[in-house]
Design a protein around this motif. Structure first.
Motif, PDB file in Angstrom:
ATOM      1  N   ALA A 140     -16.706 -10.063  43.111  1.00 29.79           N
ATOM      2  CA  ALA A 140     -17.505  -8.868  42.807  1.00 29.79           C
ATOM      3  C   ALA A 140     -16.625  -7.625  42.779  1.00 29.79           C
ATOM      4  O   ALA A 140     -16.820  -6.729  41.953  1.00 29.79           O
ATOM      5  CB  ALA A 140     -18.624  -8.710  43.834  1.00 29.79           C
ATOM      6  N   GLY A 141     -15.637  -7.566  43.664  1.00 39.18           N
ATOM      7  CA  GLY A 141     -14.737  -6.418  43.707  1.00 39.18           C
ATOM      8  C   GLY A 141     -13.636  -6.486  42.659  1.00 39.18           C
ATOM      9  O   GLY A 141     -13.170  -5.463  42.179  1.00 39.18           O
ATOM     10  N   ASN A 142     -13.205  -7.710  42.323  1.00 35.03           N
ATOM     11  CA  ASN A 142     -12.110  -7.895  41.373  1.00 35.03           C
ATOM     12  C   ASN A 142     -12.286  -9.247  40.685  1.00 35.03           C
ATOM     13  O   ASN A 142     -12.000 -10.286  41.282  1.00 35.03           O
ATOM     14  CB  ASN A 142     -10.763  -7.838  42.110  1.00 35.03           C
ATOM     15  N   PRO A 143     -12.744  -9.276  39.437  1.00 39.84           N
ATOM     16  CA  PRO A 143     -12.986 -10.549  38.752  1.00 39.84           C
ATOM     17  C   PRO A 143     -11.726 -11.384  38.510  1.00 39.84           C
ATOM     18  O   PRO A 143     -11.820 -12.571  38.255  1.00 39.84           O
ATOM     19  CB  PRO A 143     -13.596 -10.129  37.406  1.00 39.84           C
ATOM     20  N   GLY A 144     -10.553 -10.781  38.648  1.00 38.54           N
ATOM     21  CA  GLY A 144      -9.315 -11.502  38.396  1.00 38.54           C
ATOM     22  C   GLY A 144      -8.724 -12.167  39.633  1.00 38.54           C
ATOM     23  O   GLY A 144      -7.538 -12.478  39.662  1.00 38.54           O
ATOM     24  N   VAL A 145      -9.533 -12.404  40.656  1.00 39.36           N
ATOM     25  CA  VAL A 145      -9.052 -13.008  41.900  1.00 39.36           C
ATOM     26  C   VAL A 145      -8.582 -14.437  41.640  1.00 39.36           C
ATOM     27  O   VAL A 145      -9.209 -15.193  40.895  1.00 39.36           O
ATOM     28  CB  VAL A 145     -10.169 -12.994  42.963  1.00 39.36           C
ATOM     29  N   ALA A 146      -7.466 -14.796  42.260  1.00 41.97           N
ATOM     30  CA  ALA A 146      -6.935 -16.156  42.178  1.00 41.97           C
ATOM     31  C   ALA A 146      -7.186 -16.851  43.513  1.00 41.97           C
ATOM     32  O   ALA A 146      -6.919 -16.291  44.572  1.00 41.97           O
ATOM     33  CB  ALA A 146      -5.443 -16.131  41.875  1.00 41.97           C
ATOM     34  N   VAL A 147      -7.718 -18.071  43.449  1.00 39.48           N
ATOM     35  CA  VAL A 147      -7.999 -18.850  44.654  1.00 39.48           C
ATOM     36  C   VAL A 147      -6.970 -19.970  44.735  1.00 39.48           C
ATOM     37  O   VAL A 147      -6.782 -20.719  43.784  1.00 39.48           O
ATOM     38  CB  VAL A 147      -9.430 -19.421  44.630  1.00 39.48           C
ATOM     39  N   VAL A 148      -6.305 -20.065  45.892  1.00 40.56           N
ATOM     40  CA  VAL A 148      -5.284 -21.079  46.122  1.00 40.56           C
ATOM     41  C   VAL A 148      -5.720 -21.913  47.314  1.00 40.56           C
ATOM     42  O   VAL A 148      -6.035 -21.371  48.374  1.00 40.56           O
ATOM     43  CB  VAL A 148      -3.907 -20.433  46.387  1.00 40.56           C
ATOM     44  N   LEU A 149      -5.740 -23.237  47.144  1.00 38.24           N
ATOM     45  CA  LEU A 149      -6.125 -24.151  48.215  1.00 38.24           C
ATOM     46  C   LEU A 149      -4.946 -25.046  48.545  1.00 38.24           C
ATOM     47  O   LEU A 149      -4.412 -25.732  47.671  1.00 38.24           O
ATOM     48  CB  LEU A 149      -7.331 -24.999  47.794  1.00 38.24           C
ATOM     49  N   SER A 150      -4.545 -25.028  49.792  1.00 38.96           N
ATOM     50  CA  SER A 150      -3.479 -25.899  50.279  1.00 38.96           C
ATOM     51  C   SER A 150      -4.136 -27.014  51.090  1.00 38.96           C
ATOM     52  O   SER A 150      -4.849 -26.741  52.056  1.00 38.96           O
ATOM     53  CB  SER A 150      -2.507 -25.098  51.145  1.00 38.96           C
ATOM     54  N   ILE A 151      -3.905 -28.270  50.697  1.00 42.81           N
ATOM     55  CA  ILE A 151      -4.644 -29.405  51.244  1.00 42.81           C
ATOM     56  C   ILE A 151      -3.723 -30.284  52.076  1.00 42.81           C
ATOM     57  O   ILE A 151      -2.633 -30.646  51.628  1.00 42.81           O
ATOM     58  CB  ILE A 151      -5.245 -30.242  50.098  1.00 42.81           C
ATOM     59  N   ASP A 152      -4.179 -30.653  53.269  1.00 42.21           N
ATOM     60  CA  ASP A 152      -3.462 -31.626  54.081  1.00 42.21           C
ATOM     61  C   ASP A 152      -3.589 -32.998  53.411  1.00 42.21           C
ATOM     62  O   ASP A 152      -4.634 -33.315  52.830  1.00 42.21           O
ATOM     63  CB  ASP A 152      -4.060 -31.671  55.492  1.00 42.21           C
ATOM     64  N   ALA A 153      -2.550 -33.797  53.505  1.00 36.51           N
ATOM     65  CA  ALA A 153      -2.540 -35.104  52.830  1.00 36.51           C
ATOM     66  C   ALA A 153      -3.625 -36.036  53.352  1.00 36.51           C
ATOM     67  O   ALA A 153      -4.068 -36.936  52.628  1.00 36.51           O
ATOM     68  CB  ALA A 153      -1.171 -35.755  52.976  1.00 36.51           C
ATOM     69  N   LEU A 154      -4.088 -35.837  54.565  1.00 37.84           N
ATOM     70  CA  LEU A 154      -5.106 -36.720  55.138  1.00 37.84           C
ATOM     71  C   LEU A 154      -6.523 -36.146  55.033  1.00 37.84           C
ATOM     72  O   LEU A 154      -7.459 -36.721  55.592  1.00 37.84           O
ATOM     73  CB  LEU A 154      -4.767 -36.996  56.612  1.00 37.84           C
ATOM     74  N   ALA A 155      -6.696 -35.050  54.318  1.00 37.75           N
ATOM     75  CA  ALA A 155      -8.020 -34.435  54.181  1.00 37.75           C
ATOM     76  C   ALA A 155      -8.954 -35.374  53.416  1.00 37.75           C
ATOM     77  O   ALA A 155      -8.531 -36.060  52.484  1.00 37.75           O
ATOM     78  CB  ALA A 155      -7.905 -33.102  53.445  1.00 37.75           C
ATOM     79  N   PRO A 156     -10.223 -35.414  53.807  1.00 37.18           N
ATOM     80  CA  PRO A 156     -11.183 -36.251  53.077  1.00 37.18           C
ATOM     81  C   PRO A 156     -11.335 -35.753  51.641  1.00 37.18           C
ATOM     82  O   PRO A 156     -11.512 -34.556  51.409  1.00 37.18           O
ATOM     83  CB  PRO A 156     -12.491 -36.078  53.851  1.00 37.18           C
ATOM     84  N   TRP A 157     -11.267 -36.675  50.708  1.00 36.12           N
ATOM     85  CA  TRP A 157     -11.298 -36.286  49.291  1.00 36.12           C
ATOM     86  C   TRP A 157     -12.600 -35.603  48.924  1.00 36.12           C
ATOM     87  O   TRP A 157     -12.630 -34.730  48.070  1.00 36.12           O
ATOM     88  CB  TRP A 157     -11.053 -37.495  48.385  1.00 36.12           C
ATOM     89  N   GLN A 158     -13.706 -35.964  49.575  1.00 35.26           N
ATOM     90  CA  GLN A 158     -14.993 -35.369  49.225  1.00 35.26           C
ATOM     91  C   GLN A 158     -15.013 -33.877  49.551  1.00 35.26           C
ATOM     92  O   GLN A 158     -15.593 -33.087  48.821  1.00 35.26           O
ATOM     93  CB  GLN A 158     -16.126 -36.095  49.946  1.00 35.26           C
TER      94      GLN A 158
END
Length: 133
Positions: A90-108
């Protein structure tokens, strides 16, 4: 005058194998038309495109091995992460979202987060797997 009777032939004598092969090909072509792929539609950037993203426009999320999502060191539920992303967009439509995932995280849990970014129409979304040490 005697009439000769024909003998009943076997399958390979009564129809040509090429006819059978042709019918099987038609059958598989028709069946292939009903194949429906269900998944995420993600618009990937073109190879030659370049987009600059400012550091302050990046929202970094971490997912641990239990599937918990962290933002700025605090654990968030998926709905809470949605509120954070929605407020940033809402404040900035150009926001970039970055997700760093642990190798053992549940895929769901990963799928839930990717779907969240897709539903919020995040323009730039990136995720990567953290290496195990």
């Amino acid at each position: 005058m005697t009439i000769e009777r024909r003998k009943k032939g076997r399958l390979h004598e009564t129809c040509a194998p090429s006819d059978l092969a042709f019918l099987l090909i038609i059958y598989f072509l028709v069946i292939a038309g009903f194949n429906v792929n269900v998944g995420f539609l993600v618009d990937l950037p073109h190879r030659d495109s370049a987009r600059l993203v400012l550091e302050e426009d990046i929202m970094r999320f971490d997912m641990d091995s239990g599937g918990s999502v962290f933002f700025r060191g605090a654990a968030l539920s998926i709905p809470a992460a949605e509120q954070e992303i929605r407020a940033a967009i809402a404040g900035n439509p150009g926001v970039a979202v970055v997700l760093s995932i642990d190798a053992l995280a549940p895929w769901q849990q990963v799928v839930f987060f990717v779907e969240l970014a897709q539903n919020l129409q995040v323009e730039t979304f990136s995720f990567s797997m953290r290496e195990r040490s």
